[in-house]
Design an enzyme around this catalytic site. Structure first.
Site, PDB file in Angstrom:
ATOM      1  N   HIS A  55       0.852  -1.181   0.000  1.00  0.00           N
ATOM      2  CA  HIS A  55       0.000   0.000   0.000  1.00  0.00           C
ATOM      3  C   HIS A  55       0.891   1.234   0.000  1.00  0.00           C
ATOM      4  O   HIS A  55       0.821   2.081   0.893  1.00  0.00           O
ATOM      5  CB  HIS A  55      -0.948  -0.011   1.197  1.00  0.00           C
ATOM      6  N   TYR A 209     -15.395   5.732  -4.460  1.00  0.00           N
ATOM      7  CA  TYR A 209     -15.873   6.854  -3.668  1.00  0.00           C
ATOM      8  C   TYR A 209     -16.794   7.782  -4.454  1.00  0.00           C
ATOM      9  O   TYR A 209     -17.758   8.288  -3.922  1.00  0.00           O
ATOM     10  CB  TYR A 209     -14.686   7.703  -3.182  1.00  0.00           C
ATOM     11  N   GLU A 282     -12.705  -0.221  -0.313  1.00  0.00           N
ATOM     12  CA  GLU A 282     -12.754   1.122   0.283  1.00  0.00           C
ATOM     13  C   GLU A 282     -13.991   1.848  -0.218  1.00  0.00           C
ATOM     14  O   GLU A 282     -14.319   1.804  -1.406  1.00  0.00           O
ATOM     15  CB  GLU A 282     -11.522   1.964  -0.084  1.00  0.00           C
ATOM     16  N   TRP A 329     -13.966   2.895   4.558  1.00  0.00           N
ATOM     17  CA  TRP A 329     -12.756   3.668   4.835  1.00  0.00           C
ATOM     18  C   TRP A 329     -13.214   4.895   5.609  1.00  0.00           C
ATOM     19  O   TRP A 329     -13.920   5.728   5.085  1.00  0.00           O
ATOM     20  CB  TRP A 329     -12.055   4.092   3.533  1.00  0.00           C
ATOM     21  N   GLU A 336      -3.921  10.877   6.089  1.00  0.00           N
ATOM     22  CA  GLU A 336      -4.458  10.694   4.735  1.00  0.00           C
ATOM     23  C   GLU A 336      -3.498  11.216   3.662  1.00  0.00           C
ATOM     24  O   GLU A 336      -3.694  12.260   3.052  1.00  0.00           O
ATOM     25  CB  GLU A 336      -5.817  11.401   4.627  1.00  0.00           C
ATOM     26  N   TRP A 337      -2.413  10.475   3.438  1.00  0.00           N
ATOM     27  CA  TRP A 337      -1.459  10.773   2.373  1.00  0.00           C
ATOM     28  C   TRP A 337      -1.059  12.243   2.357  1.00  0.00           C
ATOM     29  O   TRP A 337      -0.694  12.798   3.375  1.00  0.00           O
ATOM     30  CB  TRP A 337      -2.016  10.311   1.018  1.00  0.00           C
TER      31      TRP A 337
END
Length: 380
Positions: A55, A209, A282, A329, A336-337
């Site tokens: 990931h 999403y 997700e 998620w 978050e990145w």
């Protein structure tokens, strides 16, 4: 998780935790012990581990030697993520070729997947009885008009997004439209590669999403934008049509609420890939960080979002889609990145100073739904 009533937990194994020095040095036994304890604790509570092998994060040694291969598009076309390679007009990087490198990176990702599956199939699957698949970001692309050109553009957008990876893994070749448009820019699979690709996968993991509109850029003039170039499929992507968003906007700039996209995405993958088992790996709702705990925890928008997406997922399943599971998620608010701690997706609020975890309204609703479903299931 036990109190929530979930039956499975998706987590990733960090390469850097297992192999701190990459190809040099020993395996970190403390890292192995950590994951063993986690898996044992899950199993003791009847929670099935769902492990993501890669990931994004990699050992620093591999980053320094090869450059981090985080995403084909954001790393090698737009240059937003390490190793930050791109070229004009896609981005302003010191190195890179946005029209060639994304396809080389993606090709190597596909071959890496094929190699991992080959090793698992031959050495571990029989003994462990597990399944192996791949997880992909899946956006539903809605044609911006009823024209045939825009309909074909929406198909091309899917080809240049998740089909780019799934077609080789399941069919052994890149999508026909990709090959036609890209020509020699698209790498080729050797006979040996194709033999490994035959091992395919046991399931398709879908991270879904939101959805976007798509406009044809072959037969009509498009303004510059995502998807409009020939290396992106000449299918311009937009979140708006005539100034109207495709769905209700959220705190997250790229996430618009379009629950019907869930049904359309799942049905599309069902038809294209012979109803290979699917897992929604997700799906979730992001909110900007807010110091007011009461407001953050009264997350009615998240409840409404997940509920609506579930309704449309159920429609796809009722039409025969082989969906084996769903993961929200995320369980907890986390890093978050590139957004860091500025956005929250969790069912549980995390105080980043004390690490205290507080259930949000969505956690209570999620728990009640699971409990109700289990009662319903036991009565069947």
């Amino acid at each position: 998780m036990d109190s929530l009533g979930v039956s499975s937990y998706r987590f990733s194994i960090s390469w850097a935790r297992i192999l701190p020095r990459g190809r040099f040095g020993d395996v970190n036994k403390a890292g192995i012990s950590y994951y063993n304890k986690l898996i044992d604790s899950l199993l003791l509570r009847g929670i099935q581990p769902f492990v993501t092998l890669v990931h994004y994060d990699i050992p620093q040694e591999l980053e320094e030697r090869y450059g981090g291969n985080i995403q084909a598009i954001k790393s090698y076309r737009t240059g937003e993520y390490p190793p930050c390679r791109c070229s004009v007009p896609f981005g302003n990087c010191t190195h890179g070729d946005s029209e060639k490198e994304p396809f080389i990176a993606a090709h190597n990702m596909i071959l890496a997947h094929a190699t991992a599956v080959d090793i698992y199939r031959s050495k571990y699957q029989k003994e462990q009885g597990g399944n192996i698949g791949i997880v992909l970001d899946c956006i539903w692309f809605e044609q911006i008009s009823n024209s045939t050109a825009d309909m074909l553009a929406a198909d091309r957008a899917e080809d240049f997004f998740q089909n780019w990876f799934l077609d080789p893994i399941i069919f052994g070749n890149y999508p026909e439209e990709m090959s036609k448009i890209l020509g020699s820019n698209l790498p080729r699979f050797s006979r040996n590669d194709k033999e490994k690709l035959k091992n395919g996968l046991d399931f398709i993991g879908i991270n879904h999403y939101t959805s976007e509109y798509v406009q044809d850029c072959i037969f009509s003039v498009c303004e510059p934008g995502t998807g409009a170039s020939w290396t992106e499929g000449l299918a311009r992507r937009s979140q708006e049509k005539d100034g109207v968003p495709i769905g209700k906007p959220t705190d997250v700039d790229w996430l618009h609420i379009y629950p019907q996209g869930m049904e359309k995405m799942v049905t599309y993958i069902k038809k294209r890939y012979n109803n290979t088992p699917m897992i929604i790996t997700e799906n979730g709702y992001g909110q900007l960080n807010n110091p007011n705990l009461t407001i953050v925890c009264h997350d009615t928008e998240r409840v409404e979002y997940i509920s609506a997406y579930w309704d449309f997922l159920l429609l796809a399943m009722e039409k025969g889609a082989d969906v084996r599971g769903y993961f929200a998620w995320s369980l907890l608010d986390n890093f978050e990145w590139s957004y860091g701690y500025t956005q929250r997706y969790g069912l549980y609020h995390v105080d980043y100073t004390t690490l205290k975890r507080t259930p949000k309204l969505s956690a209570t609703w999620f728990k009640e739904f699971i409990a109700g479903y289990k009662v319903e299931e036991s009565q069947m």
